[in-house]
Each structure stands twice: as C-alpha cells, then as structure tokens.
Design a protein around this motif. Structure first.
Motif, PDB file in Angstrom:
ATOM      1  N   THR A 111      14.222  -2.133  69.639  1.00 58.76           N
ATOM      2  CA  THR A 111      15.564  -2.716  69.527  1.00 58.76           C
ATOM      3  C   THR A 111      15.442  -3.924  68.613  1.00 58.76           C
ATOM      4  OG1 THR A 111      15.383  -4.307  71.356  1.00 58.76           O
ATOM      5  CG2 THR A 111      16.029  -2.041  71.930  1.00 58.76           C
ATOM      6  N   SER A 112      16.561  -4.452  68.185  1.00 60.71           N
ATOM      7  CA  SER A 112      16.503  -5.592  67.267  1.00 60.71           C
ATOM      8  C   SER A 112      16.119  -6.887  67.972  1.00 60.71           C
ATOM      9  CB  SER A 112      17.850  -5.768  66.565  1.00 60.71           C
ATOM     10  OG  SER A 112      18.885  -5.945  67.510  1.00 60.71           O
ATOM     11  N   THR A 113      15.938  -6.830  69.284  1.00 57.68           N
ATOM     12  CA  THR A 113      15.460  -7.996  70.021  1.00 57.68           C
ATOM     13  C   THR A 113      14.074  -7.774  70.623  1.00 57.68           C
ATOM     14  OG1 THR A 113      16.616  -7.248  72.026  1.00 57.68           O
ATOM     15  CG2 THR A 113      17.780  -8.813  70.589  1.00 57.68           C
ATOM     16  N   ASN A 114      13.648  -6.509  70.713  1.00 56.12           N
ATOM     17  CA  ASN A 114      12.347  -6.205  71.303  1.00 56.12           C
ATOM     18  C   ASN A 114      11.719  -5.044  70.543  1.00 56.12           C
ATOM     19  OD1 ASN A 114      10.149  -6.165  73.050  1.00 56.12           O
ATOM     20  ND2 ASN A 114      11.150  -4.747  74.453  1.00 56.12           N
ATOM     21  N   PHE A 115      10.775  -5.360  69.692  1.00 53.33           N
ATOM     22  CA  PHE A 115      10.121  -4.323  68.898  1.00 53.33           C
ATOM     23  C   PHE A 115       8.720  -4.796  68.536  1.00 53.33           C
ATOM     24  CE2 PHE A 115      12.398  -7.087  66.000  1.00 53.33           C
ATOM     25  CZ  PHE A 115      11.522  -7.309  64.963  1.00 53.33           C
ATOM     26  N   PRO A 116       7.843  -3.883  68.152  1.00 56.11           N
ATOM     27  CA  PRO A 116       6.483  -4.287  67.791  1.00 56.11           C
ATOM     28  C   PRO A 116       6.499  -5.331  66.677  1.00 56.11           C
ATOM     29  CG  PRO A 116       6.654  -1.909  67.920  1.00 56.11           C
ATOM     30  CD  PRO A 116       8.044  -2.438  68.024  1.00 56.11           C
ATOM     31  N   LEU A 117       5.585  -6.257  66.743  1.00 55.77           N
ATOM     32  CA  LEU A 117       5.462  -7.289  65.719  1.00 55.77           C
ATOM     33  C   LEU A 117       6.747  -8.098  65.568  1.00 55.77           C
ATOM     34  CD1 LEU A 117       3.706  -5.082  62.994  1.00 55.77           C
ATOM     35  CD2 LEU A 117       2.631  -6.363  64.840  1.00 55.77           C
ATOM     36  N   LYS A 118       7.444  -8.314  66.697  1.00 52.92           N
ATOM     37  CA  LYS A 118       8.762  -8.943  66.625  1.00 52.92           C
ATOM     38  C   LYS A 118       8.708 -10.370  66.088  1.00 52.92           C
ATOM     39  CE  LYS A 118       8.739 -10.313  71.516  1.00 52.92           C
ATOM     40  NZ  LYS A 118       9.450 -10.138  72.819  1.00 52.92           N
ATOM     41  N   ASN A 119       7.532 -11.003  66.138  1.00 51.30           N
ATOM     42  CA  ASN A 119       7.404 -12.362  65.605  1.00 51.30           C
ATOM     43  C   ASN A 119       6.959 -12.380  64.145  1.00 51.30           C
ATOM     44  OD1 ASN A 119       8.103 -13.633  68.069  1.00 51.30           O
ATOM     45  ND2 ASN A 119       6.005 -13.390  68.816  1.00 51.30           N
ATOM     46  N   LEU A 120       6.755 -11.200  63.571  1.00 49.91           N
ATOM     47  CA  LEU A 120       6.225 -11.144  62.215  1.00 49.91           C
ATOM     48  C   LEU A 120       7.149 -11.815  61.213  1.00 49.91           C
ATOM     49  CD1 LEU A 120       4.061 -10.133  60.230  1.00 49.91           C
ATOM     50  CD2 LEU A 120       5.335  -7.984  60.064  1.00 49.91           C
ATOM     51  N   TRP A 121       8.450 -11.608  61.334  1.00 49.51           N
ATOM     52  CA  TRP A 121       9.409 -12.198  60.396  1.00 49.51           C
ATOM     53  C   TRP A 121       9.322 -13.716  60.446  1.00 49.51           C
ATOM     54  CZ3 TRP A 121      13.289  -9.773  57.287  1.00 49.51           C
ATOM     55  CH2 TRP A 121      14.218 -10.650  56.719  1.00 49.51           C
ATOM     56  N   LYS A 122       9.451 -14.280  61.634  1.00 56.73           N
ATOM     57  CA  LYS A 122       9.424 -15.735  61.799  1.00 56.73           C
ATOM     58  C   LYS A 122       8.092 -16.312  61.337  1.00 56.73           C
ATOM     59  CE  LYS A 122       8.526 -17.281  65.845  1.00 56.73           C
ATOM     60  NZ  LYS A 122       8.599 -17.605  67.289  1.00 56.73           N
ATOM     61  N   ASP A 123       7.007 -15.703  61.773  1.00 58.23           N
ATOM     62  CA  ASP A 123       5.685 -16.229  61.430  1.00 58.23           C
ATOM     63  C   ASP A 123       5.411 -16.126  59.932  1.00 58.23           C
ATOM     64  OD1 ASP A 123       5.329 -16.695  64.116  1.00 58.23           O
ATOM     65  OD2 ASP A 123       4.013 -14.958  64.450  1.00 58.23           O
ATOM     66  N   SER A 124       5.843 -15.039  59.322  1.00 58.31           N
ATOM     67  CA  SER A 124       5.586 -14.858  57.893  1.00 58.31           C
ATOM     68  C   SER A 124       6.308 -15.909  57.063  1.00 58.31           C
ATOM     69  CB  SER A 124       6.015 -13.453  57.454  1.00 58.31           C
ATOM     70  OG  SER A 124       5.214 -12.469  58.074  1.00 58.31           O
ATOM     71  N   TYR A 125       7.564 -16.170  57.385  1.00 54.56           N
ATOM     72  CA  TYR A 125       8.293 -17.163  56.596  1.00 54.56           C
ATOM     73  C   TYR A 125       7.800 -18.580  56.866  1.00 54.56           C
ATOM     74  CZ  TYR A 125      11.267 -13.794  54.345  1.00 54.56           C
ATOM     75  OH  TYR A 125      11.704 -12.766  53.549  1.00 54.56           O
ATOM     76  N   ALA A 126       7.268 -18.839  58.047  1.00 56.05           N
ATOM     77  CA  ALA A 126       6.624 -20.126  58.298  1.00 56.05           C
ATOM     78  C   ALA A 126       5.377 -20.264  57.422  1.00 56.05           C
ATOM     79  CB  ALA A 126       6.256 -20.255  59.771  1.00 56.05           C
ATOM     80  N   GLN A 127       4.611 -19.177  57.307  1.00 57.77           N
ATOM     81  CA  GLN A 127       3.422 -19.196  56.450  1.00 57.77           C
ATOM     82  C   GLN A 127       3.813 -19.343  54.984  1.00 57.77           C
ATOM     83  OE1 GLN A 127       1.716 -15.471  57.635  1.00 57.77           O
ATOM     84  NE2 GLN A 127       0.725 -16.321  59.454  1.00 57.77           N
ATOM     85  N   ILE A 128       4.848 -18.645  54.561  1.00 57.86           N
ATOM     86  CA  ILE A 128       5.307 -18.731  53.169  1.00 57.86           C
ATOM     87  C   ILE A 128       5.750 -20.154  52.844  1.00 57.86           C
ATOM     88  CG2 ILE A 128       7.157 -18.003  51.608  1.00 57.86           C
ATOM     89  CD1 ILE A 128       6.900 -15.200  53.041  1.00 57.86           C
ATOM     90  N   ARG A 129       6.420 -20.798  53.791  1.00 58.40           N
ATOM     91  CA  ARG A 129       6.840 -22.184  53.552  1.00 58.40           C
ATOM     92  C   ARG A 129       5.622 -23.082  53.336  1.00 58.40           C
ATOM     93  NH1 ARG A 129       9.985 -26.339  53.432  1.00 58.40           N
ATOM     94  NH2 ARG A 129       9.526 -28.229  54.606  1.00 58.40           N
ATOM     95  N   LYS A 130       4.577 -22.922  54.134  1.00 50.92           N
ATOM     96  CA  LYS A 130       3.373 -23.732  53.973  1.00 50.92           C
ATOM     97  C   LYS A 130       2.729 -23.488  52.609  1.00 50.92           C
ATOM     98  CE  LYS A 130       2.067 -24.176  58.842  1.00 50.92           C
ATOM     99  NZ  LYS A 130       0.992 -23.940  59.850  1.00 50.92           N
TER     100      LYS A 130
END
Length: 545
Positions: free
Chosen positions: A95-114
């Motif tokens: 689902t759009s609230t519970n899916f594998p790698l659900k933190n990937l979007w948030k974590d990736s853009y945090a890494q990109i910002r750094k």
C-alpha cells in the motif's frame, strides 16, 4: 525531501562500512571523530576528504538484516520466524503507506541533500587545490548517481534535486521528471565522475571509488534502461549503448575474474586486477564494522540459525558438470543421488544433505542434526555462499563476521555485455566468449556453437541466476527488468523432504516451502502517501496504487 544542516556543526560519520574494489589497507580504518566545527572542516583539506567517508555508507548491504535481498525472489525462502519481516514482498500486498523499503524515498533524499551540500561547498572551498576539488567532487557525484539510481529504479519517476535546498525554502515543491530523464541524468553524472576520478589510489587510499568503477556501474544502469520493463519498443540502440558500456570496462582491463569462484567473497586485499568492483566493507571489529551472516545462515547443528534457505527451483537450475540440465537425456543425473556431479558453483553456494561442512556432513534429512523440530530450513537447504568455513562464530559471541558484501563484480560485467550484445546483434563470437569465460573458471563446458538469439537469451538468463546467486538484488531486479516477475514470483516455491532409511540410503520428496504473489503494480513501488501530501507535484501516483 530535504533535511536541514546545522549552521555550526557537521557530523563526520566514520561508519566506514564499505569500499570499492579490494584494497591492502582500508582507508576507512581510522579512529572515529564525533563532531567537528563546520569552519574547521572547510578549512582543512584532510577533513574535507574524510567527510566523504559518510557517502560510502549510502551503498546497500545485504548483511544489514538477517534476510538478504535474494529472499524477495524465488531463490530463497526465509525461516518462519523471519518471514514476517519481508511479508509484503512475498504477498505483493503493498500500500502507499506500508510497502517494502518504505523509508527508501525519505532516506534517499536526505542522502542526496548531504551530497549536494558537500558538492556546493567543495566547489567553492578556497583551501582545496584544483586537483583535490576535482577528485572530491567526482566521488560525491558518483554517490549522488548511485542514490538516484535507487530512487528511479524503485519509484520510476521522481524529482531531481541538484542543490541543498535550505530549510527556509522548503515550501518549494519540486516536480517529477520521467524515468527516462532520470536515468539519462544518472548516466551523465557517472560520465562526469568517471572523467574526473583517478584510475587507482595509493595503498592507504585504496577502496575509494575509481574511474573504472564508475564506468562499470554505468553498465548495470544502461542494461536496466535497455530491458523490456523500460524499453517497451525494444529500441536496439539502447541495447547497443549497454553493450558498449560493458565492453569499455572489459577493454580497460582494470578488473578480471579471480581464479576460484569463492575468491571475491572470501578473499580480501587483492590488489592486482581484482574481480570485485563495488563492495560494502567490513573489518570484523567489535562495535565497528561486522555482521552476523555466518551464524545467521549456517545450519542449526553447527550453532547457526539457517535464516535463508535456497529453494528447489534454484537447485534445479544447476547443470551437471557435462553442461546438461538434470532433465536432459545423457545428463547422468541420478535421482537417488541428486547432488552428485553438479556444476561446482552448486556446492560453493548451497549446503545440501551430505555436503561436507566444518568437519562433518550436513544432515538435512528428517531428524538429522541440521533439521531441528523448530526453525529448521523450510526448504531442506542452507546458504553456503559468503560463509567463511574456518570462522568460529561459537567461540566468542562478541566476535562476528567480516566478509564484505559484494555489490558489483567483473563477472556481472561479462554477463551484462553478453546480454546486451545478444539483444543488439545476436549471439556473435564475443557473446560466446563472455559467457564461456565465466563457465571456464568453474570448469563447465562451453555453450553449444549453434544457438539462436532466443536460445542464447535463455542461456544468459540461466547463467546470471547461477553465477550471481544471492548477490545484491540481482535476481529480483532481473525478473523485474525482464518483465518476468509476474510469472516467476506469482507461485509457490519449493524444497525437499529427505528421509534416511536404516541402511543409510536417502529418499527425496518435494514439498511446498512458501508462496509468492506479484502483480503488474508491483513492478514499481508506490510513492509514499505522506510525500504526496507534502508535495502534490509528485502526483500522479504510480499505476495501481
């Protein structure tokens, strides 16, 4: 998704979990520093260089969890107590609230910002020489490309952010670019990185990303872009680009196949033409860089947990040593002795009943030492690949494994070339050579010389599954890019029940060990619902969600 950076301090994270290619002395094996003032950092070239180390921890490692990524596919079935951790992968019930790698979007853009922040500062830092600036920015650029590939290969379309957007400007809502545009951007980034990265480093810096490593990673991405999931019209020029990228790495001769199939996984510090191109590195030191794969995956009778059980489907893929499948006439396969005479990659990757391991034969027959009444292998097999047999994880519970997680190695480049070249022009001599080079290492016979393009395609896909078994997310992503996941991952996976008779002989009976569900919407992850709420420009949601 952007995160604020303190005006006063910048954390220098010496997690040092990986390096690229093998090396004699890990440049990350240095005493950690906690916090350094930002002013001090950007006035010291050595500190600026060391601050790059955090970006190496942005790479993936399958050793971070008890299950490894191959368990998402049809190659592994995890034991029951662990299955819940990947249940959404197995059931396809995203689902759009519970899916594998659900933190990937948030974590990736945090890494990109750094990374963006580092690049902006490094480009202006007067303390850096032109040579230092070029090299440091190129390393950061590689990791920006790497993280963006994780985003685009999972979410299809996404924003491309090139600046460290200050927190007070967070009201800006970036729009998505198409998957094709995103991949083109990543390729451009890797080309720029490859142009400015050195080909090698001094021994005390070996492990940093090199120009050949950037070229090699580009090979994987162009193959992804050329494949049926993304190349729906089968544009042959996409396959040609993928073949050319792999061929450039092959011609560059920076990497080669190591003598033994297990060498890339179990031998470190190979300096001359290593096979390993990208890896997440471990040093085995308590409190630093270690993992529990050996104990988590060894059979129960050896004090292990046997989390990841190879499936019968994978076992069936291993040819006999004469190059024939077990079902082919003349193969020599004996159903009463099913594991004898197989491709040696079988015994180097999978622990099966009677396999020699740590001083005794494995016992996966009913009531055998390695089939306990609870939490036994669900398939009747255990994973051997990546396990250092001489490592005693029972001796000291505070000492854990130090093998590196291989992300990309030269054998994949050969497979990438063979696949792309076969799709572009058919099974020419160079396609045969790439595949046969891999097979020769494990003393398997060369492929038949009269294969059609379709037959060669099947052989290449077969060879990828065997050669790259359990590595990175290769099997899962291969099935996705080939548009085969909805078939291969929409059925049960199987194992074997083995019974030992009083005369010592064994009988083998198939058993269902798990199930998989994968539908068309599962080819792409949904954009997290919370992100759509924050930024409506991320609409439309991916199909099916």
């Amino acid at each position: 998704m952007n995160l604020p950076i303190s005006k006063y301090t910048l954390a220098i994270l010496f997690t040092g979990l990986l390096g690229l290619s093998s090396c004699q002395k890990d440049f990350l094996d240095r005493k950690p520093m906690n916090l350094i003032s930002e002013a001090d950092l950007w006035n010291d070239p050595d500190l600026i260089k060391m601050s790059l180390n955090e970006f190496y921890s942005f790479m993936n490692t399958g050793f971070a969890t008890t299950y490894i990524p191959a368990s998402y596919s049809d190659d592994l079935q995890v034991i029951g107590v662990e299955e819940g951790k990947i249940s959404t992968f197995l059931t396809g019930d995203f689902t759009s609230t519970n899916f594998p790698l659900k933190n990937l979007w948030k974590d990736s853009y945090a890494q990109i910002r750094k990374i963006n922040y580092f690049m902006e500062r490094a480009l202006k830092a007067p303390v850096l020489s032109d040579v230092q600036r070029k090299e440091f920015v190129a390393q950061a650029r590689f990791f920006r490309a790497y993280v963006y590939y994780q985003v685009f290969s999972n979410f299809k379309d996404a924003p491309v952010l090139l600046h460290a957007q200050p927190v007070e400007e967070a009201q800006d809502k970036p729009a998505k670019v198409s998957h094709k545009e995103g991949i083109a951007f990543i390729i451009e980034e890797l080309d720029k990185a490859a142009a400015d990265l050195p080909a090698t480093y001094p021994n005390d810096e070996l492990g940093r990303v090199t120009s050949p490593a950037a070229e090699a990673f580009k090979s994987r991405i162009l193959l992804w872009a050329a494949s049926p999931l993304n190349n729906t019209s089968n544009d042959l020029s996409a396959w040609q680009k993928a073949a050319a990228a792999a061929k450039k790495v092959m011609d560059g001769a920076a990497f080669s196949l190591q003598p033994d199939y297990n060498d890339p996984f179990l031998k470190k510090n190979v300096l001359v033409k290593p096979e390993v191109i990208l890896e997440f590195r471990y040093n085995g030191l308590k409190g630093e860089r270690q993992h529990g794969f050996d104990k988590n995956n060894s059979p129960a009778g050896y004090g292990g947990r046997g989390v990841n059980g190879p499936t019968q489907e994978l076992v069936n893929e291993y040819e006999m040593k004469n190059g024939k499948m077990t079902t082919e006439a003349g193969s020599g396969y004996d159903p009463a002795n099913p594991y004898a005479g197989r491709d040696i990659r079988f015994e180097k990757s999978i622990l099966f009943n009677t396999a020699p391991f740590k001083g005794r034969p494995v016992e996966t027959f009913t009531k055998g030492k390695d089939m306990p009444t609870t939490n036994a292998s669900p398939t009747g097999y255990y994973t051997r690949k990546f396990i250092a047999e001489d490592f005693d994880y029972n001796k000291d519970p505070n000492t854990t494994s130090s093998t590196n997680w291989i992300i990309l190695r030269y054998a994949e480049i050969l497979l990438n070339y063979a696949e792309a070249q076969n799709e572009a022009v058919g099974p020419d001599a160079t396609v045969y050579q790439a595949i046969n080079d891999i097979r020769k290492r494990v003393k398997m016979p060369e492929l038949a010389a009269d294969l059609t393009q379709e037959q060669m395609r099947a052989k290449i896909r077969h060879e990828r599954r065997i050669e790259l078994a359990f590595e990175d997310q290769n099997r899962y992503n291969d099935l996705r890019r080939w548009k085969e996941a909805a078939t291969a991952l929409n059925k049960s996976v199987n194992g074997v029940t083995i019974t030992k008779a009083t005369n010592g002989s064994f009988t083998y009976a198939p058993k269902v060990s798990g199930s998989r569900v994968f539908t068309d919407k599962n080819y792409w992850m949904p954009i997290p619902l919370v992100e759509l709420g924050v930024n409506p420009n991320l609409n439309p949601q991916n199909p099916g969600w």
